[in-house]
Design a protein around this motif. Structure first.
Motif, PDB file in Angstrom:
ATOM      1  N   LEU A   1       0.801  -1.529  -0.252  1.00 14.53           N
ATOM      2  CA  LEU A   1       0.244   0.161   0.197  1.00 14.53           C
ATOM      3  C   LEU A   1       0.791   1.529  -0.053  1.00 14.53           C
ATOM      4  N   ALA A   2       1.824   0.790   0.807  1.00 21.00           N
ATOM      5  CA  ALA A   2       2.264   2.277   0.804  1.00 21.00           C
ATOM      6  C   ALA A   2       3.349   2.214  -0.327  1.00 21.00           C
ATOM      7  N   PHE A   3       4.314   1.532  -1.279  1.00 22.35           N
ATOM      8  CA  PHE A   3       4.090   1.412  -2.212  1.00 22.35           C
ATOM      9  C   PHE A   3       3.618   2.421  -3.401  1.00 22.35           C
ATOM     10  N   ALA A   4       2.277   1.983  -3.355  1.00 18.17           N
ATOM     11  CA  ALA A   4       1.170   1.948  -3.963  1.00 18.17           C
ATOM     12  C   ALA A   4       1.145   4.106  -4.451  1.00 18.17           C
ATOM     13  N   ASP A   5       0.892   4.652  -2.927  1.00 15.02           N
ATOM     14  CA  ASP A   5       1.138   5.777  -2.721  1.00 15.02           C
ATOM     15  C   ASP A   5       1.980   6.046  -3.029  1.00 15.02           C
ATOM     16  N   MET A   6       3.286   5.811  -3.094  1.00 11.50           N
ATOM     17  CA  MET A   6       4.402   6.512  -3.447  1.00 11.50           C
ATOM     18  C   MET A   6       4.185   6.386  -5.406  1.00 11.50           C
TER      19      MET A   6
ATOM     20  N   THR B   1       3.863  10.439  -7.086  1.00  8.66           N
ATOM     21  CA  THR B   1       4.759  10.621  -7.853  1.00  8.66           C
ATOM     22  C   THR B   1       4.980  10.892  -9.490  1.00  8.66           C
ATOM     23  N   GLU B   2       3.118   9.661  -9.811  1.00 10.25           N
ATOM     24  CA  GLU B   2       2.782  10.222 -10.936  1.00 10.25           C
ATOM     25  C   GLU B   2       1.540  12.096 -10.545  1.00 10.25           C
ATOM     26  N   ARG B   3       0.867  11.980  -9.309  1.00  7.79           N
ATOM     27  CA  ARG B   3       0.311  12.961  -9.324  1.00  7.79           C
ATOM     28  C   ARG B   3       1.388  14.325  -9.320  1.00  7.79           C
ATOM     29  N   LEU B   4       2.656  14.083  -9.245  1.00  8.75           N
ATOM     30  CA  LEU B   4       3.443  15.767  -9.356  1.00  8.75           C
ATOM     31  C   LEU B   4       3.804  15.932 -10.430  1.00  8.75           C
ATOM     32  N   GLY B   5       3.440  14.612 -11.614  1.00  5.86           N
ATOM     33  CA  GLY B   5       4.250  14.614 -12.771  1.00  5.86           C
ATOM     34  C   GLY B   5       5.817  14.183 -12.433  1.00  5.86           C
ATOM     35  N   LEU B   6       6.440  13.645 -11.744  1.00  2.00           N
ATOM     36  CA  LEU B   6       7.938  13.425 -11.522  1.00  2.00           C
ATOM     37  C   LEU B   6       7.913  12.230 -12.118  1.00  2.00           C
TER      38      LEU B   6
END
Length: 174
Positions: A139-144, A148-153
């Motif tokens: 779950l923590a990995f999925a959140d990361m 990352t996707e949301r911030l466009g990194l």
């Protein structure tokens, strides 16, 4: 069902694949070619002396997994476990230090019994703790990944990321 008359003691053993894994590969290929269908209704294990025993389906699946791991060049450890374990055995199973395990036990994260001076931990409690930990990590990995996707990194080049980290570190030092 025929079984061997030998009574062999249970012990931990790590099996390393040989340089020549041809026999393992042939075993896996034969299973694949047969579609895992055996001539007899139940799988059998036959030793070099001709003695054979029927294998329950779960045991057969374990042996296929062992063969696949050895084919991939991985070592396989077979270790019998009692229903209750010492703190050192439990720590070894979880791949943590005994001190860390005792801290988890004393904080109530993993249940234990203390019938005498020594703590005993049930195997199913350890496996449940490990399952919970792996689930939390997933779950923590999925959140990361989502962050990352949301911030466009993922769209930023590695060089830009290194430069931004370097600048951020200089800012905190100064």
């Amino acid at each position: 069902m025929t079984s061997s008359n030998r009574t062999e003691p249970l012990h931990d053993e790590t099996y390393l694949p040989d340089e020549d894994t041809g026999e393992i590969i042939n075993f896996l290929a034969a299973l694949r070619d047969r579609g895992r269908q055996t001539a007899d209704p139940r799988p059998r294990l036959t030793g070099p002396d001709g003695h054979s025993v029927e294998l329950p389906e779960p045991m057969f699946d374990v042996l296929v997994q062992v063969a696949a791991a050895m084919k991939a060049g991985l070592a396989v450890t077979v270790a019998p476990h009692h229903l209750t374990m010492s703190t050192q055995e439990a720590a070894d199973l979880l791949r943590i230090s005994r001190t860390t395990l005792v801290r988890l036990l004393e904080s109530g994260v993993i249940p234990f019994e203390k019938p005498s001076r020594h703590r005993k931990v049930r195997l199913d409690d350890l496996l449940e703790y490990r399952r919970r930990q792996r689930h939390a990590a997933a779950l923590a990995f999925a959140d990361m990944v989502a962050d990352t996707e949301r911030l466009g990194l993922y769209d930023v080049s590695p060089g830009e990321t290194r430069a931004a980290l370097k600048a951020a570190r200089k800012k905190t030092e100064g």
